[in-house]
Write an enzyme that holds these catalytic residues in place. Structure first.
Site, PDB file in Angstrom:
ATOM      1  N   HIS A 121       0.863  -1.181   0.000  1.00  0.00           N
ATOM      2  CA  HIS A 121       0.000   0.000   0.000  1.00  0.00           C
ATOM      3  C   HIS A 121       0.901   1.234   0.000  1.00  0.00           C
ATOM      4  CE1 HIS A 121      -2.917   2.928   1.593  1.00  0.00           C
ATOM      5  NE2 HIS A 121      -3.886   2.074   1.314  1.00  0.00           N
ATOM      6  N   ASP A 198       2.907  -3.960   8.046  1.00  0.00           N
ATOM      7  CA  ASP A 198       1.631  -3.285   7.858  1.00  0.00           C
ATOM      8  C   ASP A 198       0.534  -4.317   8.090  1.00  0.00           C
ATOM      9  OD1 ASP A 198      -0.727  -2.205   6.922  1.00  0.00           O
ATOM     10  OD2 ASP A 198       0.043  -1.596   4.970  1.00  0.00           O
ATOM     11  N   GLN A 201      -4.723  -5.040   7.086  1.00  0.00           N
ATOM     12  CA  GLN A 201      -5.668  -6.023   6.559  1.00  0.00           C
ATOM     13  C   GLN A 201      -5.580  -7.365   7.283  1.00  0.00           C
ATOM     14  OE1 GLN A 201      -7.983  -5.201   4.541  1.00  0.00           O
ATOM     15  NE2 GLN A 201      -7.188  -3.184   4.044  1.00  0.00           N
ATOM     16  N   LYS A 224     -10.829  -0.321  10.488  1.00  0.00           N
ATOM     17  CA  LYS A 224     -10.986  -1.535   9.685  1.00  0.00           C
ATOM     18  C   LYS A 224     -11.378  -2.739  10.533  1.00  0.00           C
ATOM     19  CE  LYS A 224      -7.465   0.035   6.364  1.00  0.00           C
ATOM     20  NZ  LYS A 224      -8.344   0.373   5.231  1.00  0.00           N
ATOM     21  N   CYS A 362      -4.715   2.384  -3.698  1.00  0.00           N
ATOM     22  CA  CYS A 362      -3.477   2.909  -3.111  1.00  0.00           C
ATOM     23  C   CYS A 362      -2.342   1.895  -3.237  1.00  0.00           C
ATOM     24  CB  CYS A 362      -3.678   3.317  -1.659  1.00  0.00           C
ATOM     25  SG  CYS A 362      -4.856   4.665  -1.442  1.00  0.00           S
TER      26      CYS A 362
END
Length: 403
Positions: A121, A198, A201, A224, A362
């Site tokens: 991302h 990261d 997700q 999220k 992104c």
């Protein structure tokens, strides 16, 4: 009882009618919907306990501080961190990564390297681009192979003694690829590199245990994972955080200040300048409690089933290309329809009350690897059902020729 049957009534927004159809919300990877428990917890805080934290001995101030720090304890437990001092509240995943990149960027020297991957991302690319600027350092990237997995052989070639940080996604926000975090961390640590993961997700969908992953930094966002917007978490191993010189200053992050110098507060507050998102941490506590009651293993199983179903039914439609691994994946499925721009696909689905994401997500370097300008993306949460996946497939199949 199936998970969606248990949870759906807890999300008021899912009763909406959109364009004459019941809402089918398949955009949780961008931002999940919020259960009533989160909304009520934040309302209750504002109605009964709102004050600034760490600054007063009056009742409201002490109540707000207790709620704020309770959220830190809940996050620590939720992700399996060793100490509460390892939990730093930020404005989101992007902000968390930027905090680390800004601090490490000040220490970079000519010849130093930051290693990323081609699936990142932009939030895990641009902060590092800024960090290496004018310092003689450079960014290198691990390529992808097959249906969108990391080239592990290239990892060994690209990781060197010059690598200062290896920054990579736990789960791709486009492909759904689940990267082998513990193995990548082991390889990086063997060469003295720090690791930043990261987890935007992953945190909403997978059981997490920082002691097993072993990374130095892990970042994710509340919005999220059923929580409010404007709040994120930066986990950092305490020994590494202790060495991290703050790149942002003011307010709560200090112990003493003179006109020309200051000394820093203890962890984690030295990395939390200014008034923090207090109400949002209350909402995050409620979101974590909601997920924990469901059980993260159960959440993972439910969403994996939906993603697998979506890959199967969309792949069977002529003219539809599905991206990413065919086996285990995260709760996202990106696809392209021959002759259709992804924005047109999303608009057509919205006419049927189906909300999906469209564009480059992104992740423009990844789009170039896929050979497309963008994709349409369906993503799933605890409230989605197999019937909704079937509705998605039916709507996509009905698109037919080019608009």
């Amino acid at each position: 009882m199936k998970l969606d049957e248990q949870t759906r009534g807890d999300f008021p927004i899912l009763s909406r009618i959109v364009n004459g159809r019941p809402l089918v919300y398949l955009d949780s990877a961008a931002s999940s919907q919020k259960p009533r428990a989160v909304v009520e917890a934040m309302t209750r805080y504002y109605e009964t306990s709102h004050a600034n934290v760490h600054r007063s001995i009056h009742t409201l101030g002490e109540e707000a501080t207790e709620l704020y720090e309770l959220a830190r304890d809940r996050v620590q437990r939720f992700i399996g961190a060793a100490a509460r001092q390892e939990i730093v509240f930020t404005r989101g995943t992007t902000d968390a990564i930027s905090i680390v990149a800004e601090a490490i960027g000040r220490t970079l020297k000519p010849g130093d390297e930051i290693l990323v991957t081609d699936m990142e991302h932009h939030s895990n690319l641009v902060p590092w681009q800024v960090a290496v600027r004018d310092r003689g350092a450079r960014i290198r990237s691990v390529p992808l192979v097959g249906d969108g997995v990391l080239d592990l052989g290239a990892v060994d070639r690209l990781l060197t003694e010059r690598t200062r940080v290896f920054a990579f996604a736990h789960v791709s926000n486009v492909l759904g690829t689940i990267n082998p975090v513990a193995e990548l961390v082991r390889r990086a640590r063997g060469l003295g590199a720090l690791t930043l993961v990261d987890g935007a997700q992953a945190a909403p969908h997978l059981p997490l245990d920082m002691s097993e992953l072993g990374c130095d930094f892990y970042a994710f966002s509340a919005h999220k994972m059923l929580g409010p917007t404007g709040l994120g978490v930066l986990y950092g191993r305490r020994a590494v955080l202790e060495r991290l010189e703050p790149a942002r200053g003011g307010s709560e992050m200090i112990k003493e200040v003179w006109v020309d110098r200051a000394t820093w507060n203890d962890l984690p507050w030295r990395l939390e300048p200014g008034t923090p998102p207090i109400a949002e941490t209350v909402g995050l506590t409620a979101a974590i409690e909601y997920l924990e009651k469901l059980g993260m293993d159960r959440v993972r199983e439910h969403e994996q089933s939906l993603a697998t179903q979506a890959v199967d039914v969309l792949s069977a439609i002529p003219g539809v290309r599905v991206f990413g691994p065919r086996g285990e994946r995260g709760a996202v499925v990106s696809f392209a329809v021959d002759g259709w721009h992804p924005h047109d696909v999303a608009a057509a689905l919205d006419a049927d009350g189906i909300a999906v994401r469209a564009g480059h997500h992104c992740a423009q370097p990844l789009m170039r690897w896929c050979g497309v300008v963008g994709t349409s993306r369906a993503s799933f949460g605890v409230y989605n059902s197999s019937e909704e996946v079937a509705l998605l497939a039916h709507a996509v199949a009905a698109l037919g020729g080019a608009p």
